[in-house]
Design an enzyme around this catalytic site. Structure first.
Site, PDB file in Angstrom:
ATOM      1  N   GLY A 185       0.807  -1.222   0.000  1.00 23.19           N
ATOM      2  CA  GLY A 185       0.000   0.000   0.000  1.00 23.19           C
ATOM      3  C   GLY A 185       0.835   1.264   0.000  1.00 23.19           C
ATOM      4  O   GLY A 185       0.313   2.364   0.173  1.00 23.19           O
ATOM      5  N   LYS A 186       2.161   1.123  -0.170  1.00 19.21           N
ATOM      6  CA  LYS A 186       3.011   2.313  -0.141  1.00 19.21           C
ATOM      7  C   LYS A 186       2.825   3.162  -1.392  1.00 19.21           C
ATOM      8  O   LYS A 186       3.057   4.360  -1.389  1.00 19.21           O
ATOM      9  CB  LYS A 186       4.489   1.897  -0.025  1.00 19.21           C
ATOM     10  N   ILE A 187       2.450   2.481  -2.457  1.00 21.82           N
ATOM     11  CA  ILE A 187       2.175   3.143  -3.722  1.00 21.82           C
ATOM     12  C   ILE A 187       0.706   2.876  -4.049  1.00 21.82           C
ATOM     13  O   ILE A 187       0.216   1.759  -3.861  1.00 21.82           O
ATOM     14  CB  ILE A 187       3.073   2.558  -4.846  1.00 21.82           C
TER      15      ILE A 187
END
Lengths: 343, 343, 343, 343
Positions: B289-291
């Protein structure tokens, strides 16, 4: 202050939109691979300024499928290289495009099973039509079948192949027109080689053309023997690099006095530390006599699709008023090099 | 023809001396890292065109000693980045130059024993005077001794440090003037950290300034929380990349809804296959979920000293008539971010 | 024959199934990275044989998720390292496993969008459960909330964290038991840091624990100051390498006479030529005085998941009869190192 | 728990001195290149268990100078490979050692100017005597002069060369004894090629032996055509890899139905992202049909001097009771492959 500290860093400035010539020059005051790249251009200029130097260019990696065809053609056309040594693949893909076919923008993460079904071949992020490759191979096979049955060097064969083309953007044809010999020592290891295998099978039992690798060696040997000084530019490593590097050791074996290449430029993503020839340094080459002891060398560790346009673009700027350098004319009589004329 | 074959290759053309803007654009039709580099500029333009995006820039590697200081300053001055996260070394070397000292052109093959005797320190092919480093550290220690004894974030401390400078080409000072916060999560791991250790030893027993890493986290968290959308540009990996990448997971831990970075640009010589965070892909980052799932990303595998001037040069062309983008103003009340104003 | 030609190559022989000890030794007569790897073991043995040396181990990269946890524990348990410097991630993942959670065999080509939906995070070819990470962070935050409100070094904090564990295979706990201090200079840049941010937010306004980076520096400085000789082993680069490398420059800044590390071992996939500290050589470090002029060094360019088990396996063979080396006992009084006892 | 999380990590354990077989197996539960290396052994075992598979081995890079000669001989002797494709250099250096000469332990940082004066050639960290190379070339030239003047494939020529040797540790001789054909498509690009150029110059005007590259292609084509299934092991890339990879496309060109290699193992330090064939993936190869759609593949990114002994050592363990696999016998009638017998 220490004597070591005599030239201080100016920082790279891209705040105004500058040309490649000026840009690459400005990298000379940076560090790491930027400075190395700038140094490649410096060595290139020194080499071009040497009236008696013969310049070899080694091509490895998927340069033509990768979009570098025009850059290489411009180097030849402007007399910035004198002799080409290439993998078969680059020459094949040049021939392929000269027939009017194309390479296509693709996706490096494509589903290769789906591509296979669609008869599309992938080169990292580039596509090519399988059917068009087959037609190209058929064409080469057909050309071979019309050629005289005798022993050829790869240079002679490739010149013949080029003669069948009509495309000003072709490496093969431009080199033929400009008198730049092209050698392909591992010709069999490419789709050109596969086409010649088709021809071989069809001719089975009959006399036929034969590509003689050792004749290539003899021709290359003579160029090195007769050139007053030599320089080498390597895009990637592989056979083309090794082949140009072995020229001075070959002089030794043949009992001819001669020095290693005086100029050495390399754009590579390989590395010395794994011991292969592709990644080896100019310095290591000096121990073998492949590079002259007092030579000039530069290596930039960068993908050639980025490094080559920058180096070539910077050097081509000097050619805006037409080629600045005399043509080297190789006068062949069969496998004998009678003379290298500097026009 | 297969549907896969819909956009054919135009070869890169450098036969006329073109600007960086046009040059990098022409690489979009090449392959391999040339195309990736061109794609970085495309993603950068998309990000700049997003009126609500906040742009983080992560700096790792010896960029300032390597000659990239002016390029980074121009990015800040033209409002092409909003928040900086850096290794301590880059900020230290910026401070060092702002005092009037220099980095010098050196030789990567120098005799390091001789350099040691001459009190010259080497960074690959760049030299620096040991004595000038000591003076710089003394200066930082002295600045710290004049500061109020309390807990600081690295941002606050660096702003204070910048306030002591008078050099328009300084990253620290330009960022301070433009309101671009700079975070240095591993400040201790640098010569700034060594200077603060000197200060620590001198203050032993007395109350003193403390850099609170977790306060940094809290400040960064608030920027991510309050920004409508975010983008990240990574020069190299290391702590700066990981630190900017962990912002969305930190939202999760703190129970705040939010999406990963929508834009992701990376210039690196590292690689995913050895498993480290420095080399990991935008895709891998999506699993965390970082991107953002629908994000735009580009990674070019190239030394930043070559890649950054090309990308920055291409983007800066659009700014010839002054900054094209509104300033993001971060309104801090101690460790509280009260608001991000878009001017 | 030339004096250069005095030790000829024996070829590597694996025709009988040999142990790691004997295998790595046999690589000493090979070339390239095989020989370098063998040389790492030689330097390790020299260092272990030095009765007064203190050995630092720097851990970067996803070593614990990558399967190296037990190897590192065995190095600590057998007193083959004395001080650890790590990224936060490796310590976090050790803590995570100590709570009974696992890393899972995954696929580097997985669909990251699907993984995101399934709440599975990917580290190259390894998976981890997002929910278990959140529980782990909650646990760390809760431990912090029970700790005394004061200023800590990362060493003190990590020792406290270790004290909450009950897992003999834990790096944190084994180090605590063996008296091996662990430093994490960029603690904020990890999930431990995110957990402490949660704690920070919950404590807002109240007094709380603070990790003081500069106190870490002071503690590390004292170890270097008091150790007669030092050695460093680097798995990857990043902050841990830079942090251990800056110890001698820090002595200089603090006006203490001292020499660089006498022993230097590095397993890395990075490279000097891009100028970053992660890839820099032992030789470059000599110009800074970080490595002793007469030091012993070895660097092998290989993924640590292959290189570490080989090096550690070879060295551990010597320990079959129990630790062969005396324990170094660090006697701390708050942030003061009173003594390093060699048991 | 998610279905993705079904096989959890066991950490690698080297606390007891284990054999290579067991060691490499234990890496299967690690991550990154350790797991990939372990997977190479798994694919190797599957391939060896396939009663109808013919196994090609491609050799590139300085493997023989690098100390891998005995390992390669053991693979041949134990029938773990059936066909060899090599650079000329590896075969030349094997021939050189078979004459009683040696490679020597050297220093990668040596002064290459001094080495040149001492007539010592350097291959990274390995030395060789220039004078001994010249004697070796003279010997090959002399052997050629005694051979019948006709057209040869490289296989035939190399078999003849092997017949002149008397060294049980020779790759050339062992392959000849075991009936393993060796192809060297770029023979001219090596010291063997230089020796043949000496012979060429001496024979000038007279009939002589000719190595016909395309005959090599025809012979290789027949092996692929007649083998029920095939597998390929690549040590490095270069011509050997491309040459074995182009076999299925060659079937297509020649109108023969056939599938790509079912097994694909690669140890390399190159990378797909720069677009060259040396670094390309098994997946990319599927788009070309070079690898079977349902094939088994593994690639480990590691220096072959480390990776090969581990993989070979693990596989050779299974052969302690004598070769476990039937010999493939290639029945040649000049350039015609009459049959592949499985003994």
């Amino acid at each position: 202050m220490s004597e070591y500290l005599n030239k201080f860093r100016q920082h790279v400035d891209v705040s105004s939109d500058r040309g490649l010539h000026s840009f690459v020059k400005s990298l000379s005051c940076a560090s790491f691979q930027a400075r190395n790249l700038s140094r490649c251009v410096e060595v290139y200029r020194q080499m071009l300024g040497d009236d008696e130097a013969v310049i070899f260019l080694g091509l490895a990696g998927a340069l033509v499928p990768g979009g570098m065809r025009k850059v290489i053609v411009d180097l030849i056309r402007n007399r910035l290289v004198d002799v080409l040594v290439s993998t078969g693949a680059n020459l094949y893909h040049d021939f392929f495009e000269a027939l009017g076919y194309h390479h296509y923008i693709g996706d490096s993460k494509a589903d290769d099973g789906e591509l296979r079904k669609a008869k599309v071949d992938r080169i990292y992020d580039t596509y090519v039509s399988d059917a068009e490759l087959v037609l190209t191979e058929e064409r080469i096979s057909e050309i071979a079948s019309r050629m005289e049955s005798r022993v050829y060097s790869s240079r002679e064969f490739l010149e013949h192949l080029a003669g069948e083309l009509d495309d000003d953007e072709s490496i093969l044809l431009t080199a033929r027109k400009e008198g730049v010999p092209i050698f392909c020592p591992a010709l069999c290891d490419s789709a050109i080689g596969m086409a010649l295998t088709q021809y071989y099978v069809r001719r089975q039992g009959e006399s036929r053309l034969i590509i003689d690798q050792i004749r290539d060696n003899f021709e290359m040997f003579q160029i090195k023997r007769d050139a007053v000084r030599t320089g080498a530019i390597y895009l990637g490593g592989g056979v083309p690099k090794n082949y140009i590097q072995q020229l001075t050791p070959m002089l030794d074996v043949l009992g001819v006095k001669g020095e290693g290449h005086k100029y050495f430029i390399q754009l590579t993503t390989d590395d010395p530390k794994f011991g292969g020839l592709s990644g080896c340094t100019a310095s290591e080459s000096k121990s073998w006599g492949k590079i002259a002891r007092e030579g000039f060398s530069a290596t930039a560790y960068v993908d050639a699709t980025i490094g080559l346009p920058l180096v070539a673009g910077a050097v081509l700027c000097d050619c805006s008023g037409g080629p600045a350098r005399a043509k080297r004319i190789f006068c062949w009589e069969r496998d004998n090099l009678e003379e290298i004329k500097i026009e």
